[in-house]
Design a protein around this motif. Structure first.
Motif, mmCIF file in Angstrom:
data_model
loop_
_atom_site.group_PDB
_atom_site.id
_atom_site.type_symbol
_atom_site.label_atom_id
_atom_site.label_comp_id
_atom_site.label_asym_id
_atom_site.label_seq_id
_atom_site.Cartn_x
_atom_site.Cartn_y
_atom_site.Cartn_z
ATOM 1 N N ARG A 1 -12.967 7.966 -0.965
ATOM 2 C CA ARG A 1 -12.219 7.133 -1.900
ATOM 3 C C ARG A 1 -11.872 7.896 -3.184
ATOM 4 N N LYS B 1 -13.731 -3.257 -6.812
ATOM 5 C CA LYS B 1 -12.461 -3.783 -6.324
ATOM 6 C C LYS B 1 -12.671 -4.983 -5.406
ATOM 7 N N SER C 1 0.832 -1.205 0.000
ATOM 8 C CA SER C 1 0.000 0.000 0.000
ATOM 9 C C SER C 1 0.866 1.254 0.000
ATOM 10 N N ASP D 1 -4.850 -1.584 -5.687
ATOM 11 C CA ASP D 1 -5.531 -0.297 -5.697
ATOM 12 C C ASP D 1 -4.888 0.621 -6.729
#
Length: 308
Positions: free
Chosen positions: A135, A197, A58, A203
């Motif tokens: 988001r 997702k 991430s 991501d």
């Protein structure tokens, strides 16, 4: 200070020993790894959180690791000196390595970020509250490659970049709706809302961060995973990259965040409008005065004719 240097030296020695044993994280060089019960276990530098080396790490953990390896500056700074930490700061990550909605620095300044860790509000103090992590559902990556004798074919640019992003960053083609080419500019459109997702999907914010680091010659992959971006066998040399973030909810910046250029345009438009109104009013007044003079003159001539 000595304890910090000792800890850093220990991590370097551990990482070197693990590398000799073939225990490394191929997807993230900012980790320290060790063999445990026959398995290679890797932890992120700066957070000591275990990472999955079969996929991208991430962005939050990557930024935290980068800030942890930055050598502190001990020079005396002028009173009003400041750093622009909008690009890189020491983030707060949750247990899953995701950005927390509210971020603060060591001067008690806080702000709200989106899921890509990008500031989306004005900065405030410790009393600032961020009710949710908004988001980032779309990212536009704009590239400019070096000048060349002839432009690439648009179809070849699109196919090459799609395959490259899918293979290197593990992003499914469904999340790359468009790649546009207008020599020498390229725009890559990434879209991914939370409903699309799955747990194993990378991501788009992490993809954009890895890609940006590759472009800037600061790859997060180990050296055995070299960055070779090409179109139909010809190198694609990128000299500029811009990344735009589009959130599911509009950002909450105040008017003071407008750039000087935008403010100048607004001022010019307002002044032009006021000038136009002023000219119109003055023109009407002049015309009205002229018409009144003509009417008075005609009435005098008619009276003279009657008297004659």
């Amino acid at each position: 200070m000595e304890s910090a240097l000792g800890a850093a030296l220990f991590l370097i020695l551990v990482a070197a020993s693990a590398a000799q044993d073939g225990c490394i994280c191929p997807m993230n060089k900012r980790t320290f790894c060790d063999m445990e019960s026959g398995s290679c276990i890797c932890m992120a530098v700066g957070s000591n959180q275990m990472v999955d080396c079969s996929t991208l790490t991430s962005k939050c953990l990557l930024m935290k690791a980068e800030m942890s390896t930055v050598k502190p500056r001990n020079f005396i700074k002028p009173k009003h000196a400041f750093l622009d930490n909008d690009g890189l700061y020491h983030p707060e990550c949750d247990a899953n390595g995701i950005f927390k909605a509210r971020q603060c620095n060591n001067t008690d300044t806080c702000w709200c970020v989106n899921s890509a860790g990008v500031r989306r509000t004005d900065k405030g103090d410790q009393n600032m509250r961020c009710s949710e992590l908004v988001r980032t559902s779309q990212i536009l990556i704009e590239l400019r490659h070096k000048e060349r004798e002839a432009a690439f074919l648009e179809a070849e640019v699109e196919n090459s970049l799609r395959q490259f992003i899918q293979k290197r960053y593990l992003l499914h083609q469904n999340f790359i709706p468009a790649v546009k080419y207008d020599y020498p500019f390229i725009q890559i459109d990434l879209k991914q809302n939370l409903m699309q997702k799955s747990y194993r999907d990378v991501d788009i914010a992490d993809v954009a961060y890895y890609f940006e680091k590759d472009i800037k010659h600061d790859s997060l992959f180990h050296s055995n995973n070299a960055f070779n971006l090409s179109v139909s066998g010809e190198p694609l040399d990128i000299e500029e990259i811009l990344i735009y973030y589009i959130d599911e909810k509009a950002p909450e910046f105040s008017m003071k965040q407008l750039s000087a250029g935008i403010i100048a345009v607004v001022v010019v438009v307002v002044l032009s409008f006021i000038t136009g109104i002023t000219v119109l009013v003055l023109t009407r007044r002049r015309k009205t005065g002229k018409y009144e003079k003509v009417e008075i003159k005609e009435m005098r001539e008619m009276r003279r004719g009657q008297n004659a």
